[in-house]
Design a protein around this motif. Sequence first.
Motif, short mmCIF file in Angstrom:
data_model
loop_
_atom_site.label_atom_id
_atom_site.label_comp_id
_atom_site.label_asym_id
_atom_site.label_seq_id
_atom_site.Cartn_x
_atom_site.Cartn_y
_atom_site.Cartn_z
N ARG A 16 39.09 49.12 -10.48
CA ARG A 16 40.11 48.79 -9.57
C ARG A 16 40.46 47.02 -9.73
O ARG A 16 41.46 46.67 -8.94
CB ARG A 16 39.33 48.68 -8.28
CG ARG A 16 39.33 50.24 -7.77
CD ARG A 16 40.80 50.56 -7.05
NE ARG A 16 40.94 51.90 -6.95
CZ ARG A 16 42.03 52.51 -6.95
NH1 ARG A 16 42.99 51.85 -6.65
NH2 ARG A 16 42.17 53.95 -6.97
N LYS B 87 35.67 60.69 -9.36
CA LYS B 87 34.62 59.90 -9.50
C LYS B 87 34.88 58.57 -8.72
O LYS B 87 35.80 58.35 -8.26
CB LYS B 87 34.74 59.35 -11.10
CG LYS B 87 34.41 60.48 -12.03
CD LYS B 87 34.15 59.93 -13.51
CE LYS B 87 34.08 60.95 -14.52
NZ LYS B 87 34.56 60.54 -15.98
N PRO B 88 33.58 58.16 -8.42
CA PRO B 88 33.61 56.97 -7.57
C PRO B 88 34.21 55.93 -8.06
O PRO B 88 34.18 55.56 -9.54
CB PRO B 88 32.03 56.71 -7.10
CG PRO B 88 31.18 57.56 -7.97
CD PRO B 88 32.14 58.54 -8.58
N ASP B 89 34.90 54.92 -7.28
CA ASP B 89 35.46 53.59 -7.98
C ASP B 89 34.50 52.77 -8.39
O ASP B 89 34.47 51.79 -9.49
CB ASP B 89 36.42 53.04 -6.89
CG ASP B 89 37.82 53.73 -6.97
OD1 ASP B 89 38.19 54.08 -7.80
OD2 ASP B 89 38.34 53.53 -5.69
N VAL B 90 33.32 52.61 -7.48
CA VAL B 90 32.08 51.78 -7.67
C VAL B 90 31.08 52.30 -8.16
O VAL B 90 30.56 53.49 -7.70
CB VAL B 90 31.77 51.21 -6.42
CG1 VAL B 90 31.00 49.83 -6.45
CG2 VAL B 90 33.25 50.64 -5.74
N PHE C 261 38.49 38.31 -3.20
CA PHE C 261 37.38 37.89 -2.30
C PHE C 261 36.43 39.10 -2.15
O PHE C 261 35.32 39.25 -2.18
CB PHE C 261 37.64 36.82 -1.44
CG PHE C 261 36.33 36.24 -0.86
CD1 PHE C 261 35.68 35.14 -1.49
CD2 PHE C 261 35.56 36.94 0.22
CE1 PHE C 261 34.42 34.55 -1.06
CE2 PHE C 261 34.58 36.30 0.86
CZ PHE C 261 33.86 35.20 0.35
N ASP C 262 37.09 40.03 -1.26
CA ASP C 262 36.66 41.23 -0.84
C ASP C 262 35.82 41.63 -1.78
O ASP C 262 34.83 42.76 -1.14
CB ASP C 262 37.67 42.16 -0.19
CG ASP C 262 38.69 41.34 0.56
OD1 ASP C 262 38.52 41.19 1.89
OD2 ASP C 262 39.85 41.26 0.05
N ARG C 263 36.16 41.89 -3.09
CA ARG C 263 35.35 42.53 -3.98
C ARG C 263 34.07 42.17 -4.39
O ARG C 263 33.12 42.48 -5.22
CB ARG C 263 36.19 42.75 -5.30
CG ARG C 263 37.59 43.07 -5.15
CD ARG C 263 37.73 44.42 -4.91
NE ARG C 263 37.81 44.90 -3.57
CZ ARG C 263 39.01 45.11 -2.81
NH1 ARG C 263 40.12 44.79 -3.26
NH2 ARG C 263 39.10 45.70 -1.50
N ARG D 24 27.07 51.69 -10.23
CA ARG D 24 26.02 50.63 -10.79
C ARG D 24 25.45 51.43 -12.08
O ARG D 24 25.61 52.75 -12.14
CB ARG D 24 24.99 50.30 -9.83
CG ARG D 24 25.55 49.57 -8.81
CD ARG D 24 24.48 49.04 -7.67
NE ARG D 24 24.98 48.22 -6.61
CZ ARG D 24 25.01 46.82 -6.73
NH1 ARG D 24 24.83 46.14 -7.79
NH2 ARG D 24 25.57 46.39 -5.62
N MET E 253 30.23 48.16 -11.19
CA MET E 253 30.97 48.11 -9.84
C MET E 253 32.40 48.64 -10.06
O MET E 253 32.51 49.52 -10.71
CB MET E 253 30.97 46.62 -9.32
CG MET E 253 29.58 46.03 -9.07
SD MET E 253 28.52 47.00 -8.15
CE MET E 253 28.89 46.32 -6.48
N ASP E 254 33.38 48.05 -9.44
CA ASP E 254 34.75 48.56 -9.44
C ASP E 254 35.74 47.76 -10.34
O ASP E 254 36.81 47.93 -10.47
CB ASP E 254 35.50 48.66 -8.01
CG ASP E 254 35.17 47.31 -7.24
OD1 ASP E 254 34.72 46.34 -7.87
OD2 ASP E 254 35.91 47.15 -6.19
N GLN F 279 44.16 43.79 -6.98
CA GLN F 279 43.05 43.80 -5.91
C GLN F 279 41.99 43.20 -6.10
O GLN F 279 40.93 43.48 -5.87
CB GLN F 279 42.89 45.49 -5.66
CG GLN F 279 44.05 46.02 -4.83
CD GLN F 279 44.47 45.46 -3.54
OE1 GLN F 279 43.56 45.16 -2.88
NE2 GLN F 279 45.73 45.20 -3.46
N THR G 209 46.89 49.92 -5.77
CA THR G 209 46.25 48.96 -6.79
C THR G 209 47.15 49.10 -8.10
O THR G 209 47.34 50.07 -8.57
CB THR G 209 44.88 49.64 -7.32
OG1 THR G 209 43.95 49.53 -5.98
CG2 THR G 209 44.36 48.42 -8.40
#
Lengths: 523, 523
Positions: free
Chosen positions: B471, B167-170, B480-482, B172, B466-467, B477, B238
Motif C-alpha cells: 500500500r 491476503k491482508p495488506d498489513v 502519516f496515518d501509516r 509482520r 507492514m503495508d 497513500q 491507492t
Amino acid sequence: MKKLTLTAMAISLSISLFAQEKADQPTLQKIRQEGLENSKIMDIAFQITDVAGPRLSNSPGLKRAQDWAVQQFTSWGLKNVHLEAWGEFGRGWQIDKYYAATTLPYYHAIIGAPKAWTPSTKGPIKSEVILIKADTITDLAPYKGKLAGKIVLFDQVTLQPLAPSYKPDVVRYSDSTLNKMAEAEIQPQGQRSPRAGAANNMMAQMMKMRATRAAMASFMKDEQVGMILSYARGSYGTFFTSNGAPYALNATPVSPELEISAEDYLHILRLLRAGQKVEMEADIRTSFYDQDPQGYNVIAEIPGTDRKLKEEVVMIGGHYDSWHSATGATDNAAGAAVMMEAMRILKTIDFKPKRTIRIALWSSEEQGLFGSRGYVAKHFGDPKTMVLTKDQKKISAYYNLDNGTGAIRGIYAQGNTAAAPIFKEWLSPFQDLGATTVTLSNTGGTDHLAFDALGIPGFQFIQDPMDYNTRTHHSNQDTFDRLAEEDLKRAATIVATFVAHTAERKDQIPRKELPKAPEAPKK
Amino acid sequence: MKKLTLTAMAISLSISLFAQEKADQPTLQKIRQEGLENSKIMDIAFQITDVAGPRLSNSPGLKRAQDWAVQQFTSWGLKNVHLEAWGEFGRGWQIDKYYAATTLPYYHAIIGAPKAWTPSTKGPIKSEVILIKADTITDLAPYKGKLAGKIVLFDQVTLQPLAPSYKPDVVRYSDSTLNKMAEAEIQPQGQRSPRAGAANNMMAQMMKMRATRAAMASFMKDEQVGMILSYARGSYGTFFTSNGAPYALNATPVSPELEISAEDYLHILRLLRAGQKVEMEADIRTSFYDQDPQGYNVIAEIPGTDRKLKEEVVMIGGHYDSWHSATGATDNAAGAAVMMEAMRILKTIDFKPKRTIRIALWSSEEQGLFGSRGYVAKHFGDPKTMVLTKDQKKISAYYNLDNGTGAIRGIYAQGNTAAAPIFKEWLSPFQDLGATTVTLSNTGGTDHLAFDALGIPGFQFIQDPMDYNTRTHHSNQDTFDRLAEEDLKRAATIVATFVAHTAERKDQIPRKELPKAPEAPKK
C-alpha cells in the motif's frame, strides 16, 4: 417456545414431499448451460455501471440505466415492460464538478466527493480552513460573524488515528461459518431484541444528536460558510459516503459539504491542531433535478402459460439505485445484473412458465427501501394496517439479491420453516458450486423486507462477503473492477432455477403466519 | 566453497570475545528510558511529512524538510550541522494543481497525479480521449496529425482486470520467517546470479522497450498531444507512482502525463474498447526549479571525546527524499525520523561517545542512491576503481533504515560473518521487543549499498513489512496515518544502542574483504 433447527426439519420431512418441488430436468439442464456457458452477465453489469454511471435516486444516471433496462428487456422479448412510479421521492441530484486541494502549507489534491444533495460552492473558492471546536450549538457562538465564505472542519475529539488492518479485505465464507448458519435456530416471530430499553436509549441519543446537527447546519447556513469538510470512513484512498442532505423538494437549504478521505481529513486536522495554517481551494458544482419528483421501478415479465396459474406470479428483483461516488457495482449493479441475466436465461431457453415471472429493479432502496415499499403498498396492501389486496395472495415468492458480487452460497429462509426444506432440495444440484446452505435466520437491510412485512414470502440469498464490508459498500471504490465474473454467472444460474421451480411448482411457496398490524386498520 | 551459517558461528565464538562489545550498562539504560518513555518520534515524523510535504529530489518540499532538520539538529546542540552538496542532480519539480475528470459519458473525478517532472497542460484542457493501439513506432503512423491537444490512452492489451486479494495488506514477520532468515547461508561474495544470460537477455529487451518508448514519447511531443494517461499500479484508490520524466537541466521536453488509479484507467479503457465516447477535462500545473541543480544531504554530528578515537566515525542515516504523490511517510520519513530521534536520544542523555557520531539524511535515493553515493565518492573513494581515501578507514560502520514503519526485528549482516555475532550480542537485550534476528543475507535497494561498495561496513535493519509492499511504497497513500508509533519508538531506541556500542567499542566493526574494482584505476 419450541425451537426448530433446519437439520431436524429436513430429517422429519420425507422425500415424498419433494416430488412436486422441481422444474423438469431438461429445463434445469438448459438453464445451467445457458447461465454458465453463454453468460451475458458482464455485458449487463458493464452497461449498468460503466456506461450508465452512478445511479443516485432520481439522478440522470439512474434514468439512463432505467431506460437501458427497458430497452434491453424489450429486446429480449419480455412483456409488460415499463417504468412504474412508486410514489414521490423528491429531487434528483448529480455532481458536475469536483475539485478540492490544500494550497497551504503546500499543494495537495484531496480525494473526496460532495455529500449527496448538497449545493455547489459559490464558484471556485479559496480560504483558510477554520478548525471548529463545538459539541453543542452554544459552543458555536464565538464563531458568529467569522465564517462567511470560509472552509470549516470540525475538531472531532473522538476521532481515532487509522489502525492497520491485519485481516484480508476480501473474504469468502468458510464451511464452518456456513454450517453454523445452517444450524441457526429460528428466531421466534415478533420477538423483540431483549435490549429494547438500551435501543430506545440509543434512539433518544441519536435524536438529540440529530437535533444538534440540524441546529449546527442551520447556523452554518446562516453564517454563509463557504464549505464544510466531513470525515469519510475508509482508508488507503477508499472512502465511504454516508447519508447526504435532505432530498425533498421543499428541503431546507444546507451548506456545501465535502466528504473527504480519512487520510486527507486527518492530515488537515493534525496540521490545524498543531497551529499550522491550512489553506484550501475548491470548486464544487452540483445539479438538482426537480421536474419529476416521482420515483420509478423498472418492471418486466415473462407471462405465465398455465390457464389457472398464470394469474399467479413469481417475483425477482434487486435495487438499481446506488450512491454517487462510484458506479455502485456491488451495491447493487451486481444483484440487478444477476436478476436481469436470470430473466435473459429463462427467455433464451424459451421457458414457458406456468406462473408469470416478474422482475422489478427497485429505486431509492438506499434511502429506505422506498421503491419496493412503494410497489408493495400500491399492489399488495398496507403493512401498518395489514389491510391486504387480492393480489397479495397471488405472489408465490419474491427473491432478492443485494449483498455484493460474492458467490451465492445458499439462501436465508427468513424464518419460513416450511419453505426451508423446499429450498434445500432446490439447492442440492449446486453442491459443485458450493451453494447448498439454507438458514432459518433472517437477513435485513434490503427489499425482500417490503414483501416479508406483508406476509409474502420474501427471500435474500446468502452471498460470500468478498470486499463488500471492507471496501465497496457505499464507497468510491464500488466499481466494475470489483465484480467477480464466475460468481455472478453462477448466481444468475441458481436464481433462474429458483424462479423456474417456483413458477412450475403445484402449490405456492408456503407462507409464514401473517404479521400483526402495528396499527389498527383505518375505518 | 564452505558455507557458514550464523548459528554455527555463534556457537564457535566464545563469550570472551564479547567483553568489549558493549556500551556501558547505565548508558543503555538511559537510552532505553529516553527512547521508550520520552519519545519525540511522532513529532519529528509529523514535521517531515505533514508539515514539509512531499519531498521529491530538489523540490521545495525537500528544501523545507532539510531546513527544518538543520534547525532541529542545531537546537538539539549537534555540531557541524550543515547541508552538504553531493553533486549535480538536476531540476526540482512540484505539483501546483491537479484536476482531472471524465465529462462523458458522465462526470467522474479521477484519482491520480502528474508523473514527476512532466510539464503543465496548456491551461485547462478538454478533449475526447483517443485510444491508441500501438506497440511500435510504426503503429503510430495512422495517428499522425490527429492528436494535437488531445488526451490519449494506450490500449495495453496485456493489462489484466484487477484481482481480489485474499491476503491482508498489513503483515509482520512470523517467528518461522525470522528463523529462516537467521539460518540463511552466506552468499559467497562476487558470485553472480547463475542466470546472467537470462538477465542480459532481459536487459536487452528492456533497452529495446525503452528505445521504443522514447521514440513514442518523441512522436507524442511532436504531435503536441494534450496529455497522456498512464496506468498506475494499485487498487481501491491507492496508486503507485513510477519513474517520472527526465530531470536533467537539459532534458528533452516531454508531453504532460498523468498517472491515474487502476480503477479510473480501466474504466476509461473498457468504455473506449466498447466504442463509447469518453471526454475528459484536466488542468495540470507543475513547476520546475532550475536555479540550483546541486543535490544536498543534511549532515550533523555528536563529536567524539576520546583523544584517539574521536577521529573515527559511526554513521547512521536514511534517505529524506520521497516521491511526489504523498508525504513519503514510510518511504522514508520513518527511517529518517528514527535516525534523527536516535541522535536526539543520545544527545538528551548527554552521551559522550569515544568516536564521533554522524547522521546523514540523504537525498535523491529514489533516483539511484545519488545522495549517499555522491557523499561516499566525495569522502571515501571511487567504487569503480577502488581508489580509496584516508577517511575510508575511519568509518567504523554505517547503519541505515529504509524499509517502512515496521518494527526492527534484527539486522542484515550483509555477509559480514565477523560482524554478525557482535550484532547478535547487541540485540540480546531486545528479546522483549522481538528484535533479535541477525541474518547473513544481503538486502539491497538503499543507501547502505553505497558504503558496502567501498568496503565500509554498511547495514540495514530487518523490519516488519507492514503495508509497505502492498500500500505505501511510492504510493499516494504513504501518509502519516501509516506510521506505527510504538514500532518507531522501539526502532530509535535499538538504533541508538547500536550507535553507542559502535562508538564505544575498542575496535572498529570488522570489515569484509575489499570488493574488487570493476574498472582498473585511472592513471
